[in-house]
Design an enzyme around this catalytic site. Sequence first.
Site, short mmCIF file in Angstrom:
data_model
loop_
_atom_site.label_atom_id
_atom_site.label_comp_id
_atom_site.label_asym_id
_atom_site.label_seq_id
_atom_site.Cartn_x
_atom_site.Cartn_y
_atom_site.Cartn_z
CB THR A 80 34.10 -1.14 -17.66
OG1 THR A 80 34.62 -1.92 -16.58
CG2 THR A 80 34.42 -1.78 -18.98
CG HIS A 135 40.06 1.21 -8.67
ND1 HIS A 135 38.93 1.70 -9.25
CD2 HIS A 135 40.23 -0.04 -9.18
CE1 HIS A 135 38.43 0.79 -10.09
NE2 HIS A 135 39.21 -0.26 -10.06
P1 A3P Z 1 26.91 -4.85 -12.11
O1 A3P Z 1 27.82 -5.88 -11.56
O2 A3P Z 1 26.00 -4.25 -11.08
O3 A3P Z 1 26.14 -5.30 -13.31
P2 A3P Z 1 33.55 -1.51 -13.05
O4 A3P Z 1 33.57 -1.16 -14.47
O5 A3P Z 1 33.93 -0.38 -12.14
O6 A3P Z 1 34.26 -2.77 -12.77
O7 A3P Z 1 32.00 -1.75 -12.67
C1 A3P Z 1 31.32 -2.87 -13.16
C2 A3P Z 1 29.84 -2.56 -13.12
O8 A3P Z 1 29.53 -1.65 -14.19
C3 A3P Z 1 29.02 -3.82 -13.39
O9 A3P Z 1 27.80 -3.63 -12.64
C4 A3P Z 1 28.79 -3.76 -14.88
O10 A3P Z 1 27.67 -4.49 -15.32
C5 A3P Z 1 28.61 -2.26 -15.09
N1 A3P Z 1 28.98 -1.84 -16.45
C6 A3P Z 1 30.00 -2.28 -17.23
N2 A3P Z 1 29.99 -1.66 -18.40
C7 A3P Z 1 28.95 -0.80 -18.38
C8 A3P Z 1 28.42 0.12 -19.35
N3 A3P Z 1 28.95 0.24 -20.54
N4 A3P Z 1 27.34 0.85 -18.98
C9 A3P Z 1 26.78 0.72 -17.75
N5 A3P Z 1 27.23 -0.14 -16.82
C10 A3P Z 1 28.30 -0.88 -17.12
#
Ligand code: A3P
Length: 325
Positions: A80, A135
């Site tokens: 994200t 992915h």
């Molecule tokens: P956590 O569950 O450890 O908090 P993805 O985007 O691949 O689904 O990954 C989700 C993870 O990225 C989550 O980690 C989420 O909190 C974190 N995340 C989402 N947006 C983010 C951002 N803008 N900056 C840093 N981390 C982010």
Amino acid sequence: MTKSETTLSKLRAGSNSTQECKELMSYLPKDRNFFTEHLYQYQGFWYPPNLLEGVLYSQKHFHARDSDIILVSSPKSGTTWLKALAFALVQRQEFQNPLESHPLLHNNPHSLVPFIEAFNFHTQKDTFPRIFSTHIPLGSLPESVQDSSCKIVYCCRNPKDAFVSLWHFMKRLVLKEMVGCTMEEMVRGFCRGSSVYGPFWDHALEYWKESLENPERVFFVMYEEMREKPEEWVMKIAEFLGCSFTEREVEDGVLEDIVNLCSLENLSKLEVNEKGKLVNGMETKAFFRKGEIGGWKDTLTPLLAEEIDKATEEKLLGSAFRFFC
Ligand code: A3P
């Protein structure tokens, strides 16, 4: 039907798989999974039926252009964030003041950058360059991606934090249906490689090797390094994508504005991300949690952490690759 059941049935799908996918599934290796009945192993990696269908579809119908940007990650490794950053980087001339009327203020990053295996890549606006995410493991990318000179950015996260993030994500999405699965079972599945898009380690290793062999094609970033020094890494990503920051831009705070706009703190508080839903019904707030480095300690027992560490050690045997922590 409750909201979580609707989401779950979409994830499970399978019943409305195409004939081709059903036939394929009938002879692919399968393994039990905690939220869909089975995962299927295709070209060395594991998928639930709906994602397998998406991979097959993208392999047939996705046509990459040399100018495309493809963002790759294992689930819960910073997808994200990377989507937000890449979008803000390449579109920055159009939105000169990102803290005011930027599309990211009103759209979840997943709505701006589609997954190529999610059947909706056709809906991507004809921007230049086009940005997609996926992915899909390196060896299963659509041929047109492999044959093109499009740029790939891979975001990697340490396996324990990625696992714990997935655990919380699934709990938020499927709630009651998770009851049948203990964390021990899920850790064991993860460690033997059978998790969505797993084996987690092979996924990262393949892209890492490719980034060493073809550095102009694949850029490999660590979630943790980006968390520690976001400006430094965003500059590197921009350089790789061919849209380096000028000194003037840095002095004018354009880099800082983009980092702030895309930060977890900022994005997670926006209405679209607090209350919104994606076209597939998923609640956008599920994508934002703590974003901590080493946050797994709150969720994993020392024994389960050790199991993942052991799997990591085995998988990395003979390789110079190391996860951040
Ligand atoms: P956590 O569950 O450890 O908090 P993805 O985007 O691949 O689904 O990954 C989700 C993870 O990225 C989550 O980690 C989420 O909190 C974190 N995340 C989402 N947006 C983010 C951002 N803008 N900056 C840093 N981390 C982010």
